[in-house]
Design a protein around this motif. Structure first.
Motif, PDB file in Angstrom:
ATOM      1  N   ILE A  68       0.865  -1.182   0.000  1.00 36.42           N
ATOM      2  CA  ILE A  68       0.000   0.000   0.000  1.00 36.42           C
ATOM      3  C   ILE A  68       0.900   1.230   0.000  1.00 36.42           C
ATOM      4  CG2 ILE A  68      -1.859   1.227   1.179  1.00 36.42           C
ATOM      5  CD1 ILE A  68      -2.513  -1.452   2.597  1.00 36.42           C
ATOM      6  N   ASN A  69       0.568   2.186  -0.856  1.00 36.78           N
ATOM      7  CA  ASN A  69       1.426   3.345  -1.033  1.00 36.78           C
ATOM      8  C   ASN A  69       0.758   4.639  -0.578  1.00 36.78           C
ATOM      9  OD1 ASN A  69       3.591   1.918  -2.560  1.00 36.78           O
ATOM     10  ND2 ASN A  69       1.907   1.583  -3.982  1.00 36.78           N
ATOM     11  N   CYS A  70       1.580   5.540  -0.074  1.00 38.20           N
ATOM     12  CA  CYS A  70       1.087   6.857   0.321  1.00 38.20           C
ATOM     13  C   CYS A  70       2.074   7.939  -0.098  1.00 38.20           C
ATOM     14  CB  CYS A  70       0.836   6.935   1.824  1.00 38.20           C
ATOM     15  SG  CYS A  70      -0.701   6.141   2.302  1.00 38.20           S
ATOM     16  N   ALA A  71       1.533   9.101  -0.420  1.00 38.31           N
ATOM     17  CA  ALA A  71       2.357  10.248  -0.762  1.00 38.31           C
ATOM     18  C   ALA A  71       1.845  11.451   0.016  1.00 38.31           C
ATOM     19  CB  ALA A  71       2.293  10.520  -2.262  1.00 38.31           C
ATOM     20  N   TYR A  72       2.744  12.311   0.411  1.00 35.74           N
ATOM     21  CA  TYR A  72       2.342  13.490   1.180  1.00 35.74           C
ATOM     22  C   TYR A  72       2.898  14.741   0.529  1.00 35.74           C
ATOM     23  CZ  TYR A  72       7.042  13.153   3.217  1.00 35.74           C
ATOM     24  OH  TYR A  72       8.403  13.081   3.405  1.00 35.74           O
TER      25      TYR A  72
END
Lengths: 116, 111
Positions: B21-25
């Motif tokens: 699972i990927n996240c970007a901020y």
């Protein structure tokens, strides 16, 4: 060490009534957060409070919603004149607010509001 | 505004496989990146967290990979099990303790 306590767990209100949701943070925690979760959706930030102060309420709807965290007693999220669209799970979280302790927030089990 | 973007929205993995699972901020002031696991009818529970001074953190079958320059971080679940089926949220916070969450990923691990 009791966790974050929320009550009621389930609440049914008719349109136009008021809903009050309570949150007692973990022992030693002075920061409280409220999040709303609609069915099949993520957590939406509503408000961040410290004792007697609202730090960030950028996620709160402008009308009908209010929150407080008094010097004594639980934090309360109040929704006046509820509408069907207010039906959701409302989660409270708390943190110690101490940089040394980290930024971790701990969630309660939620209050499920149903507006009929 | 969505400060933390999470993908995919849903994920189906076979038992024993790897879930990613990927996240970007966006906000470079964020300095704490936790992952929460939520089962139906329950509150989110802290799973694992990382600070930007390390690029990877592993706890059991769960690993966070962090790329500060790309402003991205991901959760890897090794040897995924049916009991891992839940919704996973990434989050980010800064030193004012304000925490923002991704939209969540519903993981289903098929036996």
């Amino acid at each position: 060490n009791a966790g974050v306590m929320q009550n009621p767990r389930h609440l049914v209100r008719r349109r136009g009534q008021e809903a009050r949701l309570r949150c007692s943070p973990m022992k030693g925690h002075s920061h409280v957060y409220w999040y709303r979760q609609l069915p099949e959706e993520g957590l939406k930030f509503m408000v961040y409070l410290q004792k007697e102060n609202i730090i960030d309420e950028s996620g709160m709807p402008k009308e009908r919603f209010s929150a407080e965290f008094p010097k004594e007693g639980p934090s309360i999220l109040r929704i006046q004149q509820v509408v069907r669209g207010d039906s959701a799970a409302y989660f409270c979280a708390s943190s110690p607010g101490d940089r040394i302790s980290g930024n971790t927030i701990y969630f309660g089990e939620g209050s499920w509001l149903t507006v009929v | 505004q969505q400060q933390v973007k999470q993908s995919p929205q849903s994920l189906i993995v076979q038992k024993g496989g790897i879930s990613i699972i990927n996240c970007a901020y966006e906000n470079t002031a964020f300095d704490y990146f936790p992952w929460y696991q939520q089962f139906p009818g329950k509150g989110p529970a802290l799973l694992i967290a990382i600070r930007p001074d390390v690029s990877e953190k592993k706890e059991g079958r769960f690993t966070i990979s962090f790329n500060k320059s790309a402003k991205q971080f991901s959760l890897h679940i090794m040897d995924s099990q049916p009991g891992d089926s839940a919704t996973y949220f990434c989050a980010a916070s800064s030193n004012n303790n304000d925490m923002r969450f991704g939209a969540g990923t519903r993981l289903t691990v098929k036996p």
